[in-house]
Design a protein around this motif. Structure first.
Motif, PDB file in Angstrom:
ATOM      1  N   ILE A 200     -47.209   6.845  41.860  1.00 38.35           N
ATOM      2  CA  ILE A 200     -46.636   7.790  40.883  1.00 38.35           C
ATOM      3  C   ILE A 200     -47.379   9.119  40.941  1.00 38.35           C
ATOM      4  CG2 ILE A 200     -46.180   8.178  38.412  1.00 38.35           C
ATOM      5  CD1 ILE A 200     -46.705   4.768  38.737  1.00 38.35           C
ATOM      6  N   ASP A 201     -46.641  10.218  41.007  1.00 38.48           N
ATOM      7  CA  ASP A 201     -47.245  11.554  41.003  1.00 38.48           C
ATOM      8  C   ASP A 201     -46.136  12.571  40.713  1.00 38.48           C
ATOM      9  OD1 ASP A 201     -50.197  12.553  42.192  1.00 38.48           O
ATOM     10  OD2 ASP A 201     -48.670  14.121  42.206  1.00 38.48           O
ATOM     11  N   SER A 202     -46.512  13.839  40.634  1.00 35.85           N
ATOM     12  CA  SER A 202     -45.500  14.878  40.429  1.00 35.85           C
ATOM     13  C   SER A 202     -45.288  15.706  41.694  1.00 35.85           C
ATOM     14  CB  SER A 202     -45.922  15.810  39.283  1.00 35.85           C
ATOM     15  OG  SER A 202     -47.142  16.428  39.631  1.00 35.85           O
ATOM     16  N   VAL A 203     -46.133  15.466  42.719  1.00 33.05           N
ATOM     17  CA  VAL A 203     -46.064  16.276  43.937  1.00 33.05           C
ATOM     18  C   VAL A 203     -45.447  15.442  45.060  1.00 33.05           C
ATOM     19  CG1 VAL A 203     -47.394  17.607  45.633  1.00 33.05           C
ATOM     20  CG2 VAL A 203     -48.107  17.576  43.234  1.00 33.05           C
ATOM     21  N   GLU A 204     -44.294  15.896  45.548  1.00 33.30           N
ATOM     22  CA  GLU A 204     -43.538  15.134  46.542  1.00 33.30           C
ATOM     23  C   GLU A 204     -44.351  14.858  47.811  1.00 33.30           C
ATOM     24  OE1 GLU A 204     -40.850  12.683  47.227  1.00 33.30           O
ATOM     25  OE2 GLU A 204     -40.673  13.813  45.364  1.00 33.30           O
ATOM     26  N   ARG A 205     -45.134  15.851  48.250  1.00 38.13           N
ATOM     27  CA  ARG A 205     -45.906  15.684  49.477  1.00 38.13           C
ATOM     28  C   ARG A 205     -46.941  14.560  49.343  1.00 38.13           C
ATOM     29  NH1 ARG A 205     -48.079  20.944  52.485  1.00 38.13           N
ATOM     30  NH2 ARG A 205     -46.456  21.689  51.104  1.00 38.13           N
ATOM     31  N   ARG A 206     -47.517  14.437  48.152  1.00 46.26           N
ATOM     32  CA  ARG A 206     -48.486  13.372  47.916  1.00 46.26           C
ATOM     33  C   ARG A 206     -47.802  12.005  47.890  1.00 46.26           C
ATOM     34  NH1 ARG A 206     -53.526  15.599  44.373  1.00 46.26           N
ATOM     35  NH2 ARG A 206     -53.972  17.312  45.799  1.00 46.26           N
ATOM     36  N   LEU A 207     -46.595  11.972  47.373  1.00 46.02           N
ATOM     37  CA  LEU A 207     -45.850  10.710  47.350  1.00 46.02           C
ATOM     38  C   LEU A 207     -45.497  10.271  48.766  1.00 46.02           C
ATOM     39  CD1 LEU A 207     -43.538  11.368  44.260  1.00 46.02           C
ATOM     40  CD2 LEU A 207     -45.558   9.909  44.374  1.00 46.02           C
ATOM     41  N   GLU A 208     -45.256  11.261  49.607  1.00 38.06           N
ATOM     42  CA  GLU A 208     -44.966  10.962  51.014  1.00 38.06           C
ATOM     43  C   GLU A 208     -46.191  10.317  51.680  1.00 38.06           C
ATOM     44  OE1 GLU A 208     -43.349  14.477  52.959  1.00 38.06           O
ATOM     45  OE2 GLU A 208     -44.388  13.791  54.770  1.00 38.06           O
ATOM     46  N   VAL A 209     -47.374  10.866  51.413  1.00 41.85           N
ATOM     47  CA  VAL A 209     -48.605  10.269  51.955  1.00 41.85           C
ATOM     48  C   VAL A 209     -48.804   8.874  51.361  1.00 41.85           C
ATOM     49  CG1 VAL A 209     -51.092  10.551  52.298  1.00 41.85           C
ATOM     50  CG2 VAL A 209     -49.634  12.571  52.217  1.00 41.85           C
ATOM     51  N   ALA A 210     -48.488   8.710  50.079  1.00 43.73           N
ATOM     52  CA  ALA A 210     -48.617   7.401  49.419  1.00 43.73           C
ATOM     53  C   ALA A 210     -47.774   6.354  50.138  1.00 43.73           C
ATOM     54  CB  ALA A 210     -48.200   7.499  47.954  1.00 43.73           C
TER      55      ALA A 210
END
Ligand SMILES: [Zn+2]
Ligand SMILES: [Zn+2]
Length: 371
Positions: A200-210
């Motif tokens: 869970i996050d608000s930044v799409e790029r971080r979710l992609e890394v997740a």
């Protein structure tokens, strides 16, 4: 007297690159020449004056380097020239807390955290390592500085969120916030055998890394309440384990609402002010829930284990190292990191590099891997 370059905390919102005395080891201590270090979210809190340290202190707590000088009593175990890392937490291995297994609380609350907190830290050309026999961890052959740079703190801390949550094979896990520590908690949930991992996050790029590191579902909080979706994904029950990796009331509360009765909230965030548990999410105190907190595990055995995971290619964290700077450019690096610009996750700092050369390497394209 020999001197060295170091980043010194002056006062709230002011640091400076200065010449300071170079440390010399006493018996049982070592001095390492820092080849690579990095910036942690905690350092940002320190520079902003939100976590108090003494003016004049050298900051930084994530050292990668080479043994420069050994104090008496270490010659049989270590050699000058050996490449090592040292955990952000440097337990003594002998006090009440260490001998009760609470190494991070060595000597008292948070006492194992010394570098850049109570003693000079790693944003310098050289670093004095206390209790060296418990803390110098040799880097396995073939691994680069960047391969192991996240072991002293971020990987150890993130993974500990999964370990303290006691994740079992087949568990469902939600990880709140996907900054560097949350991403390593997501990876930790995978290593511990979770079946469903929700990032869970608000930044799409971080979710992609997740998703790359182990999340099979990602939720952007801008798309609505993640707790409702978590309940839907778990047959209305909630997850077995939620990991909080931000340190805010909202994420703590969501993590508490996200776990099932009898579930565990494993908290990694650094909080300030008052933290409130709402009555209904807490089942009035009768829900058999567990709330556990963890400070980064340190010591050389922990470091050995983390580096073994990298050496055997079970873990690769190099995609989290997005930017590179000379230590002289600390202001610029700190500015980029603290404002989360340009897709930054972690910056590598090189104390012995010349100013411009390092950034040119990045411009040449190493960063593309993540973006
Ligand atoms: Zn840190
Ligand atoms: Zn101790």
């Amino acid at each position: 007297m020999k001197t060295m370059k170091a980043v010194v905390f002056k006062e709230k919102n002011r640091i400076a690159v200065e010449e300071v005395p170079r440390p010399a080891p006493r018996a049982g201590e070592a001095v390492i020449r820092i080849t690579t270090t990095t910036i942690c979210g905690t350092d940002v809190h320190i520079v902003r004056g939100e976590y108090p340290v003494k003016p004049g202190l050298v900051l930084g707590h994530e050292p990668v380097g080479v043994i420069e000088e050994l104090g008496a009593g270490l010659e049989e175990t270590y050699a000058v020239g050996q490449r090592v890392i040292v955990g952000a937490i440097t337990p003594c291995g002998q006090c009440f807390y260490c001998l009760n297994g609470a190494h991070s609380q060595c000597g008292g609350a948070l006492g194992g955290w010394r570098f850049g907190n109570t003693i000079n830290g790693a944003w310098a050309e050289y670093l004095l390592v206390p209790d060296a026999r418990a803390n110098l961890a040799p880097i396995p052959p073939g691994l680069t500085d960047e391969d192991v740079m996240l072991c002293p703190d971020i990987f150890s801390t993130g993974l500990s969120g999964a370990e303290s949550g006691n994740i079992r094979v087949g568990d469902s896990v939600a990880v709140f916030a996907q900054g560097p520590i949350g991403l390593c908690a997501t990876l930790g949930a995978k290593l511990k055998g979770a079946s469903l991992i929700i990032g869970i996050d608000s930044v799409e790029r971080r979710l992609e890394v997740a998703r790359r590191l182990g999340a099979n579902v990602t939720l952007n909080i801008n798309d609505g309440d993640p707790v409702r979706e978590i309940k839907r994904l778990t047959e209305g029950r909630g997850v077995d384990v939620a990991i909080e990796a931000l340190g805010r009331q909202e994420t703590f509360e969501s993590a508490l609402r996200a776990i099932r009765p009898g579930g565990t909230l494993s908290s990694l965030g650094v909080y300030s002010g008052k933290l409130v548990a709402p009555y209904e999410a807490f089942y009035a105190g009768l829900g058999d829930q567990k709330i556990v907190t963890t400070l980064c595990p340190g010591g050389k055995e922990r470091m050995r284990r983390l580096m073994a995971m990298i050496a055997t290619h079970r873990v690769d964290l190099t995609s989290l190292v997005t930017h590179q700077f000379a230590l002289d450019d600390i202001q610029e690096a700190l500015d980029l990191f603290s404002h989360q610009r340009d897709g930054v996750l972690k910056v590598a700092l090189y104390p012995h590099a010349a100013r411009a050369g390092v950034r040119e390497t990045v411009a040449a394209g190493e960063r593309d891997e993540l973006c």
